[in-house]
Design an enzyme around this catalytic site. Structure first.
Site, PDB file in Angstrom:
ATOM      1  N   TYR A 125      -9.302  33.837   0.727  1.00  0.00           N
ATOM      2  CA  TYR A 125      -9.673  34.775  -0.697  1.00  0.00           C
ATOM      3  C   TYR A 125      -9.475  36.039  -0.636  1.00  0.00           C
ATOM      4  O   TYR A 125      -8.453  37.196  -0.707  1.00  0.00           O
ATOM      5  CB  TYR A 125     -10.086  33.710  -1.887  1.00  0.00           C
ATOM      6  CG  TYR A 125     -10.031  35.215  -3.240  1.00  0.00           C
ATOM      7  CD1 TYR A 125      -8.036  34.374  -4.317  1.00  0.00           C
ATOM      8  CD2 TYR A 125      -9.665  35.978  -3.708  1.00  0.00           C
ATOM      9  CE1 TYR A 125      -8.073  34.663  -4.899  1.00  0.00           C
ATOM     10  CE2 TYR A 125      -9.622  36.555  -4.605  1.00  0.00           C
ATOM     11  CZ  TYR A 125      -8.880  36.038  -5.616  1.00  0.00           C
ATOM     12  OH  TYR A 125      -7.873  36.894  -6.595  1.00  0.00           O
ATOM     13  N   PHE A 174      18.328  53.207  -5.030  1.00  0.00           N
ATOM     14  CA  PHE A 174      18.360  51.346  -5.422  1.00  0.00           C
ATOM     15  C   PHE A 174      18.366  50.742  -6.666  1.00  0.00           C
ATOM     16  O   PHE A 174      17.110  51.572  -7.512  1.00  0.00           O
ATOM     17  CB  PHE A 174      17.684  50.815  -4.512  1.00  0.00           C
ATOM     18  CG  PHE A 174      17.799  48.648  -3.756  1.00  0.00           C
ATOM     19  CD1 PHE A 174      19.420  48.584  -4.477  1.00  0.00           C
ATOM     20  CD2 PHE A 174      16.948  48.425  -5.098  1.00  0.00           C
ATOM     21  CE1 PHE A 174      19.967  47.298  -3.563  1.00  0.00           C
ATOM     22  CE2 PHE A 174      17.062  46.587  -4.825  1.00  0.00           C
ATOM     23  CZ  PHE A 174      18.865  46.436  -4.393  1.00  0.00           C
ATOM     24  N   ASP A 175      18.779  49.838  -6.927  1.00  0.00           N
ATOM     25  CA  ASP A 175      19.079  50.064  -8.548  1.00  0.00           C
ATOM     26  C   ASP A 175      17.163  49.517  -8.986  1.00  0.00           C
ATOM     27  O   ASP A 175      16.885  49.509 -10.424  1.00  0.00           O
ATOM     28  CB  ASP A 175      19.562  47.961  -9.027  1.00  0.00           C
ATOM     29  CG  ASP A 175      20.325  47.928  -8.333  1.00  0.00           C
ATOM     30  OD1 ASP A 175      20.815  48.928  -7.314  1.00  0.00           O
ATOM     31  OD2 ASP A 175      20.995  46.670  -8.061  1.00  0.00           O
ATOM     32  N   ASP A 189      11.595  54.901   0.118  1.00  0.00           N
ATOM     33  CA  ASP A 189      11.540  53.685  -0.214  1.00  0.00           C
ATOM     34  C   ASP A 189      12.101  53.471   1.325  1.00  0.00           C
ATOM     35  O   ASP A 189      13.649  53.840   2.116  1.00  0.00           O
ATOM     36  CB  ASP A 189      12.796  54.033  -0.945  1.00  0.00           C
ATOM     37  CG  ASP A 189      13.638  52.517  -0.913  1.00  0.00           C
ATOM     38  OD1 ASP A 189      12.747  51.824  -0.844  1.00  0.00           O
ATOM     39  OD2 ASP A 189      14.144  52.434  -2.641  1.00  0.00           O
ATOM     40  N   ALA A 203      12.507  50.168   3.093  1.00  0.00           N
ATOM     41  CA  ALA A 203      13.451  48.981   2.504  1.00  0.00           C
ATOM     42  C   ALA A 203      13.895  48.838   4.763  1.00  0.00           C
ATOM     43  O   ALA A 203      13.738  47.854   5.388  1.00  0.00           O
ATOM     44  CB  ALA A 203      14.390  48.031   2.315  1.00  0.00           C
ATOM     45  N   HIS A 263      25.204  41.956 -13.838  1.00  0.00           N
ATOM     46  CA  HIS A 263      26.091  41.464 -13.164  1.00  0.00           C
ATOM     47  C   HIS A 263      25.425  40.027 -12.172  1.00  0.00           C
ATOM     48  O   HIS A 263      25.961  39.203 -11.728  1.00  0.00           O
ATOM     49  CB  HIS A 263      25.879  42.490 -11.786  1.00  0.00           C
ATOM     50  CG  HIS A 263      24.778  42.003 -10.505  1.00  0.00           C
ATOM     51  ND1 HIS A 263      23.776  43.160 -11.785  1.00  0.00           N
ATOM     52  CD2 HIS A 263      23.785  42.162  -9.704  1.00  0.00           C
ATOM     53  CE1 HIS A 263      22.378  43.575 -11.124  1.00  0.00           C
ATOM     54  NE2 HIS A 263      22.617  42.842  -9.398  1.00  0.00           N
TER      55      HIS A 263
HETATM   56  N1  F0G Z   1      14.635  49.379  -2.134  1.00  0.00           N
HETATM   57  C1  F0G Z   1      16.027  49.183  -1.485  1.00  0.00           C
HETATM   58  C2  F0G Z   1      16.757  50.380  -0.195  1.00  0.00           C
HETATM   59  C3  F0G Z   1      16.969  47.724  -1.661  1.00  0.00           C
HETATM   60  O1  F0G Z   1      17.550  47.716  -0.437  1.00  0.00           O
HETATM   61  C4  F0G Z   1      16.030  46.610  -2.225  1.00  0.00           C
HETATM   62  C5  F0G Z   1      16.543  45.462  -2.605  1.00  0.00           C
HETATM   63  C6  F0G Z   1      14.385  47.422  -2.876  1.00  0.00           C
HETATM   64  C7  F0G Z   1      14.091  48.749  -2.733  1.00  0.00           C
HETATM   65  C8  F0G Z   1      13.731  46.461  -2.990  1.00  0.00           C
HETATM   66  O2  F0G Z   1      13.011  45.192  -3.002  1.00  0.00           O
HETATM   67  O3  F0G Z   1      14.156  42.723  -3.398  1.00  0.00           O
HETATM   68  O4  F0G Z   1      12.485  43.332  -2.241  1.00  0.00           O
HETATM   69  O5  F0G Z   1      12.537  43.949  -4.341  1.00  0.00           O
HETATM   70  N2  F0G Z   1      17.497  45.277  -2.067  1.00  0.00           N
HETATM   71  C9  F0G Z   1      18.308  44.072  -1.947  1.00  0.00           C
HETATM   72  C10 F0G Z   1      19.735  44.454  -1.496  1.00  0.00           C
HETATM   73  C11 F0G Z   1      17.918  43.224  -3.136  1.00  0.00           C
HETATM   74  O6  F0G Z   1      20.401  42.675  -1.744  1.00  0.00           O
HETATM   75  O7  F0G Z   1      19.837  45.218  -0.921  1.00  0.00           O
HETATM   76  P1  F0G Z   1      12.845  43.781  -3.422  1.00  0.00           P
END
Ligand code: F0G
Length: 459
Positions: A71, A124-125, A215, A217, A450
């Site tokens: 844990y 990103f969204d 960010d 990713a 969407h």
């Molecule tokens: N930031 C970026 C640039 C992303 O592309 C994504 C997710 C996230 C944050 C959020 O991360 O999904 O782990 O919560 N992008 C995916 C896509 C979903 O299809 O581009 P997450």
């Protein structure tokens, strides 16, 4: 263009099924023309996202077996901390279950007064949504080249630094809660940010006392583009480039489902601010779980620690980016318009240009995604006005700056032959483009429509 051979061999396979066109016409109708509602078993090549869809290596699977499920204070947690500190040079790293969990924890701590601005090269969204949920206002500030899909530019993901300075002056520095650099810049096509732009953005932010957030990713793909395209970095390794990129920021959020090569996981990290680190710890315990697992299993932490290094391997990145460039070259051969040059994780086909007879409010990006599915069982997604949604106040349909169909390529999953199927399917759709219809929405939820809305062909 030559295909860059895979720097791995295949040890395990997952069967996929080829369906008939007639079957697919039925499946997509039953899904109300929403590709999210398709059953994955009815998809032949799934390019819906590169997020969490990659293949783990034998080393990662071995790491899974070593996962320590204590844990608190598990061995796997310390392995991940060591990897994260080594690669990024940040003092405090917090595992979380995915990227948006990191955003949910971080943004309420940065946006301290309702109405403060957060400026990004492009959100990103989910990042945009979390800025809004925290009471902030998200503002995009991408360089003008990023908005021109037909002209080549090395770093279309860049921040528009002169505009950023103007915005800070206009809003007042005290009203800007943070500046977010998305690397690579997903929303404009997985386009990279240069080191020079990263440095300049940080200089402007720090001169004004504003926190810089990465960010992260697709940090490794961004590092590889810098190595390939920016003078002075030819001989630097992706890991060295990564260390320099992150040295300019104060905080990062990461979806580890992309370049860290795991199916689930994320990080939020702080370079040195102890007060912010402590606040993150408190939120994490409330939302994600105890600090040493953050919503993940010990085995996930192990797989991530291994994946962080594998994602930075120069041979892997050469193949990965090479795969995207191969697909792009095939599309060029067929005269199919896309965001040029191709980005790190996806080809963004310019559906607005490919289907010029479909007006933006009948969603050309979605129409092309549907047609690709019917043609060859390929799943992709709309990055255009369908995704853009309505104005939250007036409920009027908003027009996106582009009408793209995104073909996101999962890591280490598909071969050259699969990419050829994709290129040929797009060519077949292009040849009968005039017959492709637009779509209207027949039912939609209030937010993030969407994923679940229903559509039908026009006429
Ligand atoms: N930031 C970026 C640039 C992303 O592309 C994504 C997710 C996230 C944050 C959020 O991360 O999904 O782990 O919560 N992008 C995916 C896509 C979903 O299809 O581009 P997450």
């Amino acid at each position: 263009m030559q295909y860059m051979p895979e720097p791995f061999k295949i040890k395990m396979v997952e069967p996929i099924r080829i369906t008939t066109r007639q079957e697919r016409e039925g499946f997509i109708r039953d899904a109300n023309y929403n590709t999210f509602a398709l059953t994955a078993a009815d998809v032949y090549i799934d390019l819906q996202t590169d997020s969490g869809t990659g293949a783990m290596s034998d080393s990662q699977w071995a790491a899974v077996m070593r996962g320590d499920e204590s844990y608190s204070g598990g061995r796997s947690y310390y392995r991940l901390m060591d990897a994260g500190k080594d690669i990024f040079g940040y003092e405090y790293l917090q595992p979380v279950h995915q990227g948006r969990a990191a955003e949910k924890i971080l943004f309420p701590l940065l946006v301290t007064t309702p109405g403060q601005y957060v400026i990004s090269n492009m959100f990103f969204d989910t990042t945009r949504a979390h800025v809004g949920l925290a009471g902030g206002r998200a503002v995009d500030c991408v360089c003008p080249q990023g908005m021109d899909s037909s002209t080549y530019f090395d770093f279309k993901g860049n921040m528009d630094v002169p505009k950023l300075e103007t915005l800070i002056t206009e809003y007042g520095a005290e009203n800007v809660a943070a500046i977010v650099m998305t690397i690579t810049n997903n929303s404009v096509g997985g386009q990279p940010v240069s080191m020079e732009n990263m440095r300049e953005t940080a200089r402007v932010a720090h001169q004004n006392g504003i926190t810089v957030v990465i960010d992260a990713a697709r940090y490794a793909e961004n590092a590889y583009f810098i190595k390939e395209r920016e003078a002075g970095y030819e001989d630097a390794s992706p890991i060295e480039i990564t260390r320099e990129m992150f040295s300019y920021a104060d905080v990062f959020t990461m979806s580890a489902k992309k370049d860290a090569l795991v199916n689930m996981g994320g990080l939020v990290a702080v370079r040195e601010d102890q007060v912010l680190s402590d606040a993150i710890k408190t939120s994490c315990i409330a939302f994600e779980g105890y600090l040493s697992y953050g919503g993940l299993s010990g085995r996930d932490l192990e797989a991530m620690a291994t994946g962080l290094y594998e994602g930075l391997d120069p041979d892997f990145l050469r193949y990965r980016i090479g795969q995207m460039q191969y697909l792009a070259a095939r599309l060029t051969e067929y005269d199919i318009p896309f965001q040029n040059p191709v980005g790190g994780h996806a080809v963004f086909v310019d559906a607005g240009k490919m289907l010029p007879h479909i007006p933006w409010y009948e969603f050309p990006g979605q129409a092309l995604a549907i047609e690709l599915y019917v043609e060859a069982g390929i799943r992709s997604c709309d990055i255009g006005s369908y995704l853009m949604d309505r104005d939250p106040v007036t409920r009027e349909q908003l027009q996106a700056p582009f009408e793209f169909t995104r073909l996101a390529v999962p890591r280490r999953v598909y071969t050259q032959a699969h990419l050829d199927v994709v290129a040929e399917a797009l060519k077949a759709v292009k040849d009968r483009a005039a017959d492709v219809q637009g779509y209207v929405i027949t039912w939609e939820p209030k937010v993030l429509r969407h994923f679940t809305s229903h559509l039908k062909p026009v006429g």
